[in-house]
Design a protein around this motif. Structure first.
Motif, PDB file in Angstrom:
ATOM      1  N   MET A 249      53.612  13.511  62.962  1.00  0.00           N
ATOM      2  CA  MET A 249      52.299  12.901  63.529  1.00  0.00           C
ATOM      3  C   MET A 249      52.412  11.957  64.689  1.00  0.00           C
ATOM      4  O   MET A 249      51.541  11.901  65.148  1.00  0.00           O
ATOM      5  CB  MET A 249      51.835  12.071  62.240  1.00  0.00           C
ATOM      6  N   ALA A 250      53.607  11.173  64.650  1.00  0.00           N
ATOM      7  CA  ALA A 250      53.843  10.159  65.770  1.00  0.00           C
ATOM      8  C   ALA A 250      53.926  11.076  67.020  1.00  0.00           C
ATOM      9  O   ALA A 250      53.137  10.613  68.268  1.00  0.00           O
ATOM     10  CB  ALA A 250      55.080   9.361  65.800  1.00  0.00           C
ATOM     11  N   ALA A 251      54.520  12.306  67.096  1.00  0.00           N
ATOM     12  CA  ALA A 251      54.730  12.932  68.485  1.00  0.00           C
ATOM     13  C   ALA A 251      53.229  13.425  68.680  1.00  0.00           C
ATOM     14  O   ALA A 251      52.781  13.135  70.168  1.00  0.00           O
ATOM     15  CB  ALA A 251      55.410  14.309  68.185  1.00  0.00           C
ATOM     16  N   VAL A 252      52.453  14.031  67.723  1.00  0.00           N
ATOM     17  CA  VAL A 252      51.136  14.445  68.344  1.00  0.00           C
ATOM     18  C   VAL A 252      50.223  13.378  68.672  1.00  0.00           C
ATOM     19  O   VAL A 252      49.437  13.559  69.698  1.00  0.00           O
ATOM     20  CB  VAL A 252      50.450  15.042  67.207  1.00  0.00           C
ATOM     21  N   THR A 253      50.217  12.334  68.025  1.00  0.00           N
ATOM     22  CA  THR A 253      49.370  11.113  68.395  1.00  0.00           C
ATOM     23  C   THR A 253      49.778  10.530  69.691  1.00  0.00           C
ATOM     24  O   THR A 253      49.008  10.368  70.585  1.00  0.00           O
ATOM     25  CB  THR A 253      49.623   9.853  67.217  1.00  0.00           C
ATOM     26  N   SER A 254      51.032  10.655  69.973  1.00  0.00           N
ATOM     27  CA  SER A 254      51.608  10.078  71.363  1.00  0.00           C
ATOM     28  C   SER A 254      51.150  11.111  72.451  1.00  0.00           C
ATOM     29  O   SER A 254      50.875  10.711  73.428  1.00  0.00           O
ATOM     30  CB  SER A 254      52.984  10.159  71.272  1.00  0.00           C
ATOM     31  N   ILE A 255      51.053  12.378  72.047  1.00  0.00           N
ATOM     32  CA  ILE A 255      50.654  13.212  73.164  1.00  0.00           C
ATOM     33  C   ILE A 255      49.166  13.208  73.454  1.00  0.00           C
ATOM     34  O   ILE A 255      48.668  13.001  74.444  1.00  0.00           O
ATOM     35  CB  ILE A 255      51.092  14.772  72.771  1.00  0.00           C
ATOM     36  N   MET A 256      48.412  13.081  72.421  1.00  0.00           N
ATOM     37  CA  MET A 256      46.953  12.965  72.430  1.00  0.00           C
ATOM     38  C   MET A 256      46.569  11.596  73.257  1.00  0.00           C
ATOM     39  O   MET A 256      45.597  11.563  73.821  1.00  0.00           O
ATOM     40  CB  MET A 256      46.229  12.777  70.998  1.00  0.00           C
ATOM     41  N   ARG A 257      47.071  10.399  72.791  1.00  0.00           N
ATOM     42  CA  ARG A 257      47.023   9.285  73.531  1.00  0.00           C
ATOM     43  C   ARG A 257      47.370   9.285  75.022  1.00  0.00           C
ATOM     44  O   ARG A 257      46.570   8.804  75.816  1.00  0.00           O
ATOM     45  CB  ARG A 257      47.460   8.154  72.868  1.00  0.00           C
ATOM     46  N   ALA A 258      48.365   9.716  75.235  1.00  0.00           N
ATOM     47  CA  ALA A 258      48.916  10.122  76.611  1.00  0.00           C
ATOM     48  C   ALA A 258      47.778  10.993  77.599  1.00  0.00           C
ATOM     49  O   ALA A 258      47.477  10.564  78.672  1.00  0.00           O
ATOM     50  CB  ALA A 258      50.213  10.592  76.800  1.00  0.00           C
ATOM     51  N   GLN A 259      47.271  11.881  76.846  1.00  0.00           N
ATOM     52  CA  GLN A 259      46.288  12.635  77.479  1.00  0.00           C
ATOM     53  C   GLN A 259      44.904  11.684  77.927  1.00  0.00           C
ATOM     54  O   GLN A 259      44.499  11.904  78.769  1.00  0.00           O
ATOM     55  CB  GLN A 259      46.099  13.985  76.744  1.00  0.00           C
ATOM     56  N   GLN A 260      44.850  11.183  76.863  1.00  0.00           N
ATOM     57  CA  GLN A 260      43.418  10.338  76.764  1.00  0.00           C
ATOM     58  C   GLN A 260      43.511   9.216  78.277  1.00  0.00           C
ATOM     59  O   GLN A 260      42.930   9.051  78.948  1.00  0.00           O
ATOM     60  CB  GLN A 260      43.252   9.569  75.547  1.00  0.00           C
ATOM     61  N   ILE A 261      44.702   8.655  78.021  1.00  0.00           N
ATOM     62  CA  ILE A 261      45.147   7.632  79.425  1.00  0.00           C
ATOM     63  C   ILE A 261      45.330   8.398  80.759  1.00  0.00           C
ATOM     64  O   ILE A 261      44.320   7.939  81.621  1.00  0.00           O
ATOM     65  CB  ILE A 261      46.354   7.026  79.119  1.00  0.00           C
ATOM     66  N   MET A 262      45.789   9.429  80.948  1.00  0.00           N
ATOM     67  CA  MET A 262      45.778  10.356  82.277  1.00  0.00           C
ATOM     68  C   MET A 262      44.397  10.686  82.586  1.00  0.00           C
ATOM     69  O   MET A 262      43.858  10.727  83.723  1.00  0.00           O
ATOM     70  CB  MET A 262      46.734  11.516  82.049  1.00  0.00           C
TER      71      MET A 262
END
Length: 144
Positions: free
Chosen positions: A1-14
């Motif tokens: 879950m941490a990996a998926v959440t990190s990817i999703m948040r990075a996508q939102q920031i970008m």
């Protein structure tokens, strides 16, 4: 879950950074992607169905983007010369200008400085390319 959440948040920031740069041009990232795709074609036009496939989005999303871009004068719809069932979308001169200017700003303000070191960028691309390849995201198996 941490990996998926990190990817999703990075996508939102970008995406937020990209959208902030594109806002003065009156386009969203999805519309910018369509304009960029059209700008790379030989004729500046594609069947709407082909744009959907190349952008990997639902045809309804392309129709919505074309509606907005057409209203802004960045694209126009054309009848296909040999297939009456097909509608082409063609970038206008104004659309070409938007792509050129928006790309320059994105390169300067987002893509040149994504907030990661070069080593991290290369590692990230390698990891995500493998993930995308395994998910069938690349048409050419050698493109990894």
């Amino acid at each position: 879950m941490a990996a998926v959440t990190s990817i999703m948040r990075a996508q939102q920031i970008m995406l937020a950074r990209i959208e902030a740069v594109l806002k003065p041009f009156g386009v969203t990232f999805a519309r910018y992607e369509l304009l960029t795709l059209l700008s790379f074609t030989r004729s500046g036009a594609l069947p709407m169905k082909n744009a959907s496939v190349r952008l990997q989005v639902h045809p309804t999303s392309v129709t919505n983007a074309v509606d907005r871009l057409e209203a802004a004068g960045y694209v126009r719809r054309l009848a296909h010369p040999t297939d009456r069932r097909t509608t082409l979308v063609e970038i206008t001169a104004t659309g070409q200008t938007i792509v050129r200017d928006a790309t320059a700003r994105l390169n300067d303000e987002v893509f040149a400085r994504p907030g990661l070191s070069q080593d991290d960028i290369h590692s990230l691309i390698r990891v995500l390319s493998g993930f995308r390849h395994d998910a069938g995201d690349f048409a050419d198996p050698g493109s990894r």
